[in-house]
Scaffold this motif. Sequence first.
Motif, mmCIF file in Angstrom:
data_model
loop_
_atom_site.group_PDB
_atom_site.id
_atom_site.type_symbol
_atom_site.label_atom_id
_atom_site.label_comp_id
_atom_site.label_asym_id
_atom_site.label_seq_id
_atom_site.Cartn_x
_atom_site.Cartn_y
_atom_site.Cartn_z
ATOM 1 N N PHE A 210 0.804 -1.227 0.000
ATOM 2 C CA PHE A 210 0.000 0.000 0.000
ATOM 3 C C PHE A 210 0.838 1.280 0.000
ATOM 4 O O PHE A 210 0.292 2.370 -0.189
ATOM 5 C CB PHE A 210 -0.978 0.015 1.190
ATOM 6 N N LEU A 211 2.137 1.161 0.195
ATOM 7 C CA LEU A 211 3.030 2.316 0.108
ATOM 8 C C LEU A 211 4.228 1.975 -0.787
ATOM 9 O O LEU A 211 5.389 2.081 -0.372
ATOM 10 C CB LEU A 211 3.521 2.716 1.507
ATOM 11 N N PRO A 212 3.972 1.556 -2.016
ATOM 12 C CA PRO A 212 5.094 1.142 -2.868
ATOM 13 C C PRO A 212 6.061 2.273 -3.167
ATOM 14 O O PRO A 212 7.282 2.064 -3.170
ATOM 15 C CB PRO A 212 4.401 0.629 -4.133
ATOM 16 N N VAL A 216 10.089 2.156 -2.404
ATOM 17 C CA VAL A 216 11.040 2.301 -3.509
ATOM 18 C C VAL A 216 11.960 3.494 -3.246
ATOM 19 O O VAL A 216 13.157 3.446 -3.566
ATOM 20 C CB VAL A 216 10.291 2.450 -4.849
ATOM 21 N N ALA A 217 11.425 4.539 -2.639
ATOM 22 C CA ALA A 217 12.238 5.721 -2.355
ATOM 23 C C ALA A 217 13.382 5.394 -1.407
ATOM 24 O O ALA A 217 14.510 5.896 -1.581
ATOM 25 C CB ALA A 217 11.370 6.831 -1.776
ATOM 26 N N LEU A 218 13.135 4.562 -0.406
ATOM 27 C CA LEU A 218 14.218 4.190 0.499
ATOM 28 C C LEU A 218 15.257 3.359 -0.228
ATOM 29 O O LEU A 218 16.475 3.581 -0.079
ATOM 30 C CB LEU A 218 13.673 3.418 1.700
ATOM 31 N N MET A 238 9.281 6.089 8.468
ATOM 32 C CA MET A 238 8.605 4.792 8.343
ATOM 33 C C MET A 238 8.475 4.052 9.671
ATOM 34 O O MET A 238 7.606 3.187 9.825
ATOM 35 C CB MET A 238 9.375 3.894 7.370
ATOM 36 N N MET A 239 9.327 4.345 10.625
ATOM 37 C CA MET A 239 9.390 3.545 11.838
ATOM 38 C C MET A 239 8.059 3.474 12.608
ATOM 39 O O MET A 239 7.705 2.396 13.110
ATOM 40 C CB MET A 239 10.495 4.056 12.753
ATOM 41 N N PRO A 240 7.284 4.553 12.740
ATOM 42 C CA PRO A 240 6.009 4.415 13.460
ATOM 43 C C PRO A 240 5.068 3.398 12.821
ATOM 44 O O PRO A 240 4.364 2.669 13.526
ATOM 45 C CB PRO A 240 5.425 5.834 13.401
ATOM 46 N N LEU A 241 5.062 3.323 11.480
ATOM 47 C CA LEU A 241 4.232 2.318 10.815
ATOM 48 C C LEU A 241 4.726 0.914 11.156
ATOM 49 O O LEU A 241 3.928 0.012 11.446
ATOM 50 C CB LEU A 241 4.262 2.520 9.303
ATOM 51 N N MET A 242 6.026 0.719 11.131
ATOM 52 C CA MET A 242 6.563 -0.607 11.418
ATOM 53 C C MET A 242 6.243 -1.044 12.838
ATOM 54 O O MET A 242 5.966 -2.213 13.100
ATOM 55 C CB MET A 242 8.071 -0.612 11.153
ATOM 56 N N GLN A 243 6.250 -0.094 13.761
ATOM 57 C CA GLN A 243 5.896 -0.411 15.139
ATOM 58 C C GLN A 243 4.439 -0.818 15.247
ATOM 59 O O GLN A 243 4.090 -1.759 15.968
ATOM 60 C CB GLN A 243 6.205 0.786 16.029
ATOM 61 N N VAL A 244 3.558 -0.147 14.511
ATOM 62 C CA VAL A 244 2.140 -0.499 14.533
ATOM 63 C C VAL A 244 1.916 -1.862 13.901
ATOM 64 O O VAL A 244 1.149 -2.693 14.414
ATOM 65 C CB VAL A 244 1.303 0.581 13.810
ATOM 66 N N VAL A 287 -1.290 6.748 11.417
ATOM 67 C CA VAL A 287 0.138 6.543 11.203
ATOM 68 C C VAL A 287 0.483 6.615 9.720
ATOM 69 O O VAL A 287 1.485 7.223 9.328
ATOM 70 C CB VAL A 287 0.584 5.200 11.822
ATOM 71 N N ILE A 288 -0.343 6.009 8.871
ATOM 72 C CA ILE A 288 -0.081 6.031 7.429
ATOM 73 C C ILE A 288 -0.163 7.457 6.892
ATOM 74 O O ILE A 288 0.672 7.884 6.093
ATOM 75 C CB ILE A 288 -1.055 5.109 6.687
ATOM 76 N N SER A 289 -1.169 8.203 7.327
ATOM 77 C CA SER A 289 -1.336 9.576 6.856
ATOM 78 C C SER A 289 -0.112 10.425 7.216
ATOM 79 O O SER A 289 0.397 11.185 6.373
ATOM 80 C CB SER A 289 -2.601 10.180 7.462
ATOM 81 N N GLN A 290 0.375 10.294 8.446
ATOM 82 C CA GLN A 290 1.536 11.073 8.866
ATOM 83 C C GLN A 290 2.780 10.645 8.103
ATOM 84 O O GLN A 290 3.597 11.470 7.700
ATOM 85 C CB GLN A 290 1.747 10.912 10.369
ATOM 86 N N LEU A 291 2.926 9.336 7.901
ATOM 87 C CA LEU A 291 4.077 8.828 7.148
ATOM 88 C C LEU A 291 4.102 9.411 5.734
ATOM 89 O O LEU A 291 5.149 9.869 5.258
ATOM 90 C CB LEU A 291 4.020 7.299 7.102
ATOM 91 N N GLN A 292 2.968 9.370 5.067
ATOM 92 C CA GLN A 292 2.911 9.890 3.697
ATOM 93 C C GLN A 292 3.294 11.363 3.647
ATOM 94 O O GLN A 292 4.052 11.788 2.768
ATOM 95 C CB GLN A 292 1.511 9.679 3.129
ATOM 96 N N ALA A 293 2.774 12.152 4.600
ATOM 97 C CA ALA A 293 3.084 13.574 4.621
ATOM 98 C C ALA A 293 4.572 13.810 4.870
ATOM 99 O O ALA A 293 5.201 14.655 4.212
ATOM 100 C CB ALA A 293 2.253 14.268 5.699
ATOM 101 N N ASN A 294 5.149 13.054 5.799
ATOM 102 C CA ASN A 294 6.556 13.249 6.133
ATOM 103 C C ASN A 294 7.474 12.857 4.974
ATOM 104 O O ASN A 294 8.437 13.571 4.666
ATOM 105 C CB ASN A 294 6.910 12.426 7.371
ATOM 106 N N ILE A 295 7.164 11.734 4.321
ATOM 107 C CA ILE A 295 8.039 11.300 3.224
ATOM 108 C C ILE A 295 7.850 12.187 2.000
ATOM 109 O O ILE A 295 8.813 12.473 1.279
ATOM 110 C CB ILE A 295 7.799 9.813 2.900
ATOM 111 N N ASP A 296 6.639 12.670 1.754
ATOM 112 C CA ASP A 296 6.436 13.630 0.668
ATOM 113 C C ASP A 296 7.322 14.855 0.870
ATOM 114 O O ASP A 296 7.922 15.372 -0.084
ATOM 115 C CB ASP A 296 4.967 14.052 0.600
ATOM 116 N N GLN A 297 7.418 15.311 2.113
ATOM 117 C CA GLN A 297 8.241 16.474 2.420
ATOM 118 C C GLN A 297 9.723 16.177 2.189
ATOM 119 O O GLN A 297 10.456 16.996 1.632
ATOM 120 C CB GLN A 297 8.009 16.913 3.869
ATOM 121 N N ILE A 298 10.144 15.003 2.579
ATOM 122 C CA ILE A 298 11.551 14.615 2.387
ATOM 123 C C ILE A 298 11.889 14.536 0.907
ATOM 124 O O ILE A 298 12.923 15.023 0.451
ATOM 125 C CB ILE A 298 11.821 13.257 3.072
ATOM 126 N N LEU A 299 11.001 13.904 0.114
ATOM 127 C CA LEU A 299 11.275 13.722 -1.306
ATOM 128 C C LEU A 299 11.194 15.033 -2.078
ATOM 129 O O LEU A 299 11.838 15.184 -3.124
ATOM 130 C CB LEU A 299 10.292 12.709 -1.897
#
Length: 304
Positions: A210-212, A216-218, A238-244, A287-299
């Motif tokens: 669900f987050l391909p 791939v970015a990592l 990504m770590m908060p998702l992995m913990q969940v 958790v997914i919503s926050q992850l997407q926002a954070n990685i979008d910002q990084i990329l």
Amino acid sequence: MFFNGIYTPVITPFGSDEKIDFDAYSKHVGYLQESGVHGLMIGGTTGEYYVESHEERVELLKVARSVVGADMQIIFGTGSLDPNASVRLAEAGAQHGATALLVGTPPYSLPTQQELADTALTIDKAADLPIMLYNYPARMGVNMETGFFDRVFSHSSNFKGIKESSGDINRLHMLVNSYPELEVACGMDDQALEFFAWGAQSWVCAGSNFLPRQHVALYEACVKANDFNKARRIMAAMMPLMQVLEQGGKFIQSVKYGVELNGGPVVNVRRPLQGLSESDKEQVAAVISQLQANIDQILAAPSV
């Protein structure tokens, strides 16, 4: 390298009647191919192979191959309590378009290293395909150790890689240093950065269902760009998702709900598993919503 990139262990969509929804499955496989993952794993733990019949598992392979065409790598799982069943799956994999086989340890029986090796070699002989080994002692009860590796390597050149899912970082060090001919794939999601830092070229990651793009970015930051500063930021996001995903024994249910949140089909698990509670769903979604926002910002940030 034979195994290179992000490999998605594909979920199996079940309907409310627990029958496989092959239409939903075909669409999901097509989505994964379009999203840029590098290969698929059919019949892995995330696919709930352990509650599927031989016929269902083979049909999942056949459908996936028909969807992605001839070029995309498909690793076909042979896991079973019964080694004879694994042999039959290997034969079917060779017949129906598998690129490689996933060969793990038979669960529950606790075989010796020689017994493990002889079982793997029998599966290998049945198909003569490249093999990714699967070391997952938490589920299987036993590790693949030196005696195993020495025996299989001395008898066959088909053993190309290993999905290392022990969670023991010392295993990674041992594999890289003692068996440089064996391609080590990350099989423990929260250690992906460490695996890539030690030279791994592939990651088998359920979250890529669900987050391909983020997975791939990592991979690209680590393997393609050798930019571990950027990679650390992606991994931290990504770590908060992995913990969940890893808590509470609801890994597969959470992955399937992630697929739903991503616009994929609403799918069920097959017993003995049961679905998520509403509070579980809220936690996964947040958790997914926050992850997407954070990685979008990084990329989106300029490279430095």
